[in-house]
Design a protein around this motif. Structure first.
Motif, PDB file in Angstrom:
ATOM      1  N   LEU A   5       1.006  -1.285   0.209  1.00 34.55           N
ATOM      2  CA  LEU A   5      -0.207  -0.205  -0.281  1.00 34.55           C
ATOM      3  C   LEU A   5       0.280   1.478  -0.466  1.00 34.55           C
ATOM      4  N   LYS A   6       0.495   2.566  -0.862  1.00 34.98           N
ATOM      5  CA  LYS A   6       1.111   3.355  -0.325  1.00 34.98           C
ATOM      6  C   LYS A   6       0.185   4.609  -1.039  1.00 34.98           C
ATOM      7  N   ARG A   7       0.710   5.480  -0.254  1.00 35.42           N
ATOM      8  CA  ARG A   7      -0.603   7.072   0.010  1.00 35.42           C
ATOM      9  C   ARG A   7       0.091   8.219  -1.170  1.00 35.42           C
ATOM     10  N   ASP A   8      -0.327   8.391  -1.899  1.00 33.32           N
ATOM     11  CA  ASP A   8      -0.184   9.879  -3.088  1.00 33.32           C
ATOM     12  C   ASP A   8      -1.143  10.589  -2.278  1.00 33.32           C
ATOM     13  N   GLY A   9      -0.915  11.741  -1.106  1.00 29.71           N
ATOM     14  CA  GLY A   9      -1.965  12.444  -1.402  1.00 29.71           C
ATOM     15  C   GLY A   9      -3.357  11.903  -0.667  1.00 29.71           C
ATOM     16  N   ALA A  10      -4.151  12.166  -0.967  1.00 25.90           N
ATOM     17  CA  ALA A  10      -5.794  11.456  -0.627  1.00 25.90           C
ATOM     18  C   ALA A  10      -5.828  10.655  -1.352  1.00 25.90           C
ATOM     19  N   THR A  11      -4.997  10.081  -1.485  1.00 25.86           N
ATOM     20  CA  THR A  11      -5.560   8.734  -2.741  1.00 25.86           C
ATOM     21  C   THR A  11      -4.060   7.733  -1.672  1.00 25.86           C
TER      22      THR A  11
END
Length: 82
Positions: A5-11
């Motif tokens: 899992l990887k978060r990029d901003g709100a995504t």
């Protein structure tokens, strides 16, 4: 299959980095079952996107044809390191 899992901003996206499947298994529905499993895992983790890392190679064209045939798919260039 290997994913993280990887978060990029709100995504929050589930990134599939390694997906191994024999070419003899393609077109038997196994690739669809594997992708459904990825989708369930992404949903369970709260991810809203799935990113499948793919590089063009002579022997993975059948897998690419499957990935490129999926509806709603968006393709982005991978970073040089990745």
């Amino acid at each position: 299959m290997s994913a993280h899992l990887k978060r990029d901003g709100a995504t929050l996206a589930l990134h599939v980095r390694c997906w191994l499947l024999s070419c003899r298994s393609l077109h038997l529905g196994i690739e669809h079952q594997m992708l459904q499993h990825v989708g369930r895992a992404a949903a369970d983790a709260g991810a809203t996107e799935i990113a499948i890392h793919w590089r063009r190679a002579e022997r993975n064209e059948p897998a690419a044809a499957f990935l490129f045939s999926l509806p709603g798919v968006r393709f982005e260039a991978a970073p040089a390191d990745g």
